[in-house]
Design a protein around this motif. Structure first.
Motif, PDB file in Angstrom:
ATOM      1  N   UNK A 216       8.431  42.407  -2.259  1.00 28.28           N
ATOM      2  CA  UNK A 216       9.477  42.860  -3.175  1.00 28.28           C
ATOM      3  C   UNK A 216       8.920  43.920  -4.119  1.00 28.28           C
ATOM      4  N   UNK A 217       9.814  44.709  -4.657  1.00 27.72           N
ATOM      5  CA  UNK A 217       9.464  45.659  -5.721  1.00 27.72           C
ATOM      6  C   UNK A 217      10.639  45.714  -6.682  1.00 27.72           C
ATOM      7  N   UNK A 218      10.365  46.037  -7.910  1.00 27.44           N
ATOM      8  CA  UNK A 218      11.424  46.068  -8.920  1.00 27.44           C
ATOM      9  C   UNK A 218      11.323  47.284  -9.816  1.00 27.44           C
ATOM     10  N   UNK A 219      12.273  47.363 -10.734  1.00 21.02           N
ATOM     11  CA  UNK A 219      12.318  48.501 -11.662  1.00 21.02           C
ATOM     12  C   UNK A 219      12.575  47.948 -13.056  1.00 21.02           C
ATOM     13  N   UNK A 220      11.520  47.973 -13.888  1.00 18.46           N
ATOM     14  CA  UNK A 220      11.616  47.417 -15.237  1.00 18.46           C
ATOM     15  C   UNK A 220      11.151  48.442 -16.260  1.00 18.46           C
ATOM     16  N   UNK A 221      11.945  48.615 -17.284  1.00 23.75           N
ATOM     17  CA  UNK A 221      11.586  49.553 -18.364  1.00 23.75           C
ATOM     18  C   UNK A 221      11.151  50.912 -17.806  1.00 23.75           C
ATOM     19  N   UNK A 222      11.938  51.428 -16.858  1.00 24.69           N
ATOM     20  CA  UNK A 222      11.720  52.756 -16.254  1.00 24.69           C
ATOM     21  C   UNK A 222      10.450  52.843 -15.414  1.00 24.69           C
ATOM     22  N   UNK A 223       9.912  51.683 -14.990  1.00 24.34           N
ATOM     23  CA  UNK A 223       8.687  51.686 -14.194  1.00 24.34           C
ATOM     24  C   UNK A 223       8.874  50.888 -12.907  1.00 24.34           C
ATOM     25  N   UNK A 224       8.621  51.473 -11.731  1.00 23.39           N
ATOM     26  CA  UNK A 224       8.638  50.701 -10.489  1.00 23.39           C
ATOM     27  C   UNK A 224       7.427  49.759 -10.448  1.00 23.39           C
TER      28      UNK A 224
ATOM     29  N   UNK B 244       7.878  51.770  -2.324  1.00 19.97           N
ATOM     30  CA  UNK B 244       6.817  50.930  -2.882  1.00 19.97           C
ATOM     31  C   UNK B 244       6.796  49.570  -2.180  1.00 19.97           C
ATOM     32  N   UNK B 245       7.981  48.969  -1.984  1.00 22.54           N
ATOM     33  CA  UNK B 245       8.059  47.672  -1.299  1.00 22.54           C
ATOM     34  C   UNK B 245       7.584  47.787   0.152  1.00 22.54           C
ATOM     35  N   UNK B 246       7.945  48.889   0.816  1.00 26.45           N
ATOM     36  CA  UNK B 246       7.533  49.109   2.205  1.00 26.45           C
ATOM     37  C   UNK B 246       6.017  49.240   2.319  1.00 26.45           C
ATOM     38  N   UNK B 247       5.416  49.960   1.369  1.00 28.20           N
ATOM     39  CA  UNK B 247       3.955  50.087   1.357  1.00 28.20           C
ATOM     40  C   UNK B 247       3.299  48.727   1.129  1.00 28.20           C
TER      41      UNK B 247
ATOM     42  N   UNK C  39      16.011  54.152  -6.312  1.00 28.71           N
ATOM     43  CA  UNK C  39      16.019  53.199  -5.199  1.00 28.71           C
ATOM     44  C   UNK C  39      15.018  53.618  -4.123  1.00 28.71           C
ATOM     45  N   UNK C  40      14.997  54.902  -3.795  1.00 27.43           N
ATOM     46  CA  UNK C  40      14.077  55.386  -2.757  1.00 27.43           C
ATOM     47  C   UNK C  40      12.626  55.141  -3.148  1.00 27.43           C
TER      48      UNK C  40
END
Length: 242
Positions: free
Chosen positions: A158-166, A213-216, A207-208
């Motif tokens: 998984x990957x996320x986006x918090x406070x403008x940071x992936x 990042x999640x794919x890596x 999103x991309x």
């Protein structure tokens, strides 16, 4: 709340694009045809595979492929929460079981085992974020341990986006902070996405980035899983005097 400090470190000391430590052990369930314990940080999952074997319910028999069944559950002690489980928890488990079954079914070469069934059981022993990904990775190892023919390992992250940071591979605190979370499953060698789940909307460009990042992360996990399987094979050969 600050999830990445000025030095570029997260609450658990990782960089934004860093995976948690991965550990795994094969053959953890003696009576299963294949099994694995898989850990990502403090998330710990056990998977057991039975089959291919004769189908129990003849009405479910498929003439040209194997029937794949998947059962997901969480141990009552997995979250450390002493309160009772919320209502609807069994429905959530059923939904997750369905998604994970479809993901695993896509990687199994079911056409080679017609009129049989393969049962996959996965239980979360300790939950600290990324449980679905950990379940997929554990099931992949257990299937490989059982010698089930697969098109490719399927790995998930998984990957996320918090406070403008992936952020890669969210732990529970990050996952429950309300930011967007993307869970991805891939066939690493075939470079094919088999699972994509999102719990919030993201602008396309962000999103991309998160998806990439999640794919890596999935590909990095695949490398580790292959090393675990190779090491296990070497140990088996050594024990057999090979």
């Amino acid at each position: 709340m600050e999830f990445v400090n000025p030095e570029g470190l997260r609450l658990d000391g990782r960089r934004p694009t860093e995976l948690r430590q991965i550990r795994a052990e094969l053959g953890a369930v003696a009576k299963a045809d294949g099994s694995a314990v898989f850990e990502m940080g403090n998330t710990k999952v056990i998977a057991a595979v039975y089959g291919p074997r004769e189908i129990q319910n003849r009405s479910q028999q498929i003439s040209d492929q194997a029937l794949v069944r998947f059962e997901y559950s969480m141990a009552n002690f997995s979250t450390g929460d002493r309160m009772r489980r919320p209502k609807g928890d069994s429905r959530r488990s059923t939904e997750i079981s369905l998604v994970l079954r479809q993901t695993m079914e896509a990687c199994i070469m079911t056409h080679l085992m017609p009129r049989s069934q393969i049962d996959i059981f996965v239980q979360v022993l300790q939950a600290d974020g990324g449980t679905r990904s950990a379940c997929i990775n554990a099931a992949s190892l257990a299937l490989a341990d059982a010698g089930i023919p697969m098109r490719d390992l399927v790995t998930s992250c998984s990957a996320g986006y918090l406070n403008s940071t992936p952020l890669l591979d969210l732990n529970y605190v990050e996952d429950s902070a309300g930011g967007a979370d993307v869970t991805v499953g891939i066939f690493p060698k075939l470079d094919k996405v088999t699972l994509l789940q999102m719990d919030a909307k993201l602008p396309l460009d962000i999103f991309e980035n998160v998806m990439q990042l999640a794919t890596e992360g999935c590909k990095a996990i695949a490398t580790e899983l292959r090393e675990i399987l190779l090491e296990n094979t070497k140990q088996l050969e050594y024990r057999r005097g090979g």
